[in-house]
Design a protein around this motif. Sequence first.
Motif, PDB file in Angstrom:
ATOM      1  N   CYS A   1       0.820  -1.208   0.000  1.00 22.87           N
ATOM      2  CA  CYS A   1       0.000   0.000   0.000  1.00 22.87           C
ATOM      3  C   CYS A   1       0.863   1.271   0.000  1.00 22.87           C
ATOM      4  O   CYS A   1       2.089   1.231   0.114  1.00 22.87           O
ATOM      5  N   LYS A   2       0.201   2.418  -0.111  1.00 21.01           N
ATOM      6  CA  LYS A   2       0.877   3.710  -0.054  1.00 21.01           C
ATOM      7  C   LYS A   2       1.444   3.971   1.341  1.00 21.01           C
ATOM      8  O   LYS A   2       2.402   4.704   1.504  1.00 21.01           O
ATOM      9  N   CYS A   3       0.820   3.349   2.356  1.00 19.68           N
ATOM     10  CA  CYS A   3       1.268   3.567   3.733  1.00 19.68           C
ATOM     11  C   CYS A   3       2.477   2.706   4.096  1.00 19.68           C
ATOM     12  O   CYS A   3       3.043   2.860   5.178  1.00 19.68           O
ATOM     13  N   GLU A   4       2.846   1.785   3.197  1.00 22.04           N
ATOM     14  CA  GLU A   4       4.015   0.912   3.387  1.00 22.04           C
ATOM     15  C   GLU A   4       3.983   0.200   4.742  1.00 22.04           C
ATOM     16  O   GLU A   4       4.923   0.262   5.529  1.00 22.04           O
TER      17      GLU A   4
ATOM     18  N   CYS B   1      -4.256   1.155  -9.462  1.00 14.82           N
ATOM     19  CA  CYS B   1      -3.817   2.189  -8.534  1.00 14.82           C
ATOM     20  C   CYS B   1      -3.485   3.475  -9.284  1.00 14.82           C
ATOM     21  O   CYS B   1      -3.435   3.502 -10.515  1.00 14.82           O
TER      22      CYS B   1
ATOM     23  N   CYS C   1      -6.693   4.247   2.203  1.00 14.32           N
ATOM     24  CA  CYS C   1      -5.500   4.883   1.620  1.00 14.32           C
ATOM     25  C   CYS C   1      -5.712   5.301   0.172  1.00 14.32           C
ATOM     26  O   CYS C   1      -4.903   6.045  -0.385  1.00 14.32           O
ATOM     27  N   ILE C   2      -6.777   4.788  -0.447  1.00 15.56           N
ATOM     28  CA  ILE C   2      -7.075   5.184  -1.830  1.00 15.56           C
ATOM     29  C   ILE C   2      -8.439   5.877  -1.898  1.00 15.56           C
ATOM     30  O   ILE C   2      -9.117   5.851  -2.924  1.00 15.56           O
ATOM     31  N   ASP C   3      -8.810   6.504  -0.754  1.00 15.59           N
ATOM     32  CA  ASP C   3     -10.039   7.311  -0.671  1.00 15.59           C
ATOM     33  C   ASP C   3     -11.294   6.525  -1.035  1.00 15.59           C
ATOM     34  O   ASP C   3     -12.159   6.999  -1.792  1.00 15.59           O
TER      35      ASP C   3
ATOM     36  N   PHE D   1      -3.764  -2.572  -1.534  1.00 16.30           N
ATOM     37  CA  PHE D   1      -4.046  -1.253  -0.962  1.00 16.30           C
ATOM     38  C   PHE D   1      -5.208  -1.322   0.030  1.00 16.30           C
ATOM     39  O   PHE D   1      -6.178  -2.045  -0.183  1.00 16.30           O
ATOM     40  N   HIS D   2      -5.073  -0.527   1.114  1.00 17.34           N
ATOM     41  CA  HIS D   2      -6.193  -0.359   2.043  1.00 17.34           C
ATOM     42  C   HIS D   2      -7.196   0.609   1.407  1.00 17.34           C
ATOM     43  O   HIS D   2      -6.793   1.628   0.840  1.00 17.34           O
TER      44      HIS D   2
END
Length: 216
Positions: free
Chosen positions: A142-145, A184, A168-170, A164-165
């Motif tokens: 994910c973007k949050c790593e 993504c 985290c992707i709105d 991805f959560h």
Amino acid sequence: MAKPKAPRRTLESYSVKHINKTIRAGDCVLMRPSDPAKPSYVARIERIEADARGANVKIHVRWYYRPEESIGGRRQFHGSKEVFLSDHFDVQSTDTIEGKCTVHSFKSYTKLDAVGNDDFFCRFEYNSSTGAFNPDRVAVYCKCEMPYNPDDLMVQCEGCSDWFHPACIDMTVEEAKRLDHFFCESCSAEGQKKLQNSHSASRLSDTKVDTKRRRR
């Protein structure tokens, strides 16, 4: 002169009458905590010993720690059924055994169709004196790593295969569950870039053809 201790012998198995289960070395068990407000302790049986008459049975255990029992405490990526295999060994009475349980590998846990009350998973070994973990690094997503928490819903990008959560992707969890396809932000941007380049190449090709025709 001190009386020598009576020799003890190792048992291959032992029937715990109050739970109607047979235990062996390597089995994982739930142990009664000293504080009844706390959840049962999780331990792996290393050895079962009895006195020469087969009485006074004790189990040598290696404790599993829950995330909140570790020095760093519970973190966002820790699953609700996650435990760490510690370097803390102990000797306990079989009377404190509340039941048997299963501690799965992380991979096999994520493949379970249903998680029962007695199912746990372990992906780290834990040093109780230093707070160190082995391995000290795991894959992040994910973007949050963050490492994967099997309790959380995640969606997979069809382009890069990363997970991805929804937050985290709105997206809401409900929106994520309704997705048929997902790309993504990076893969969507890359796809647009490739599409634009393809169109540009096509226009350039047409221009070259047109130029050649003019030269004729």
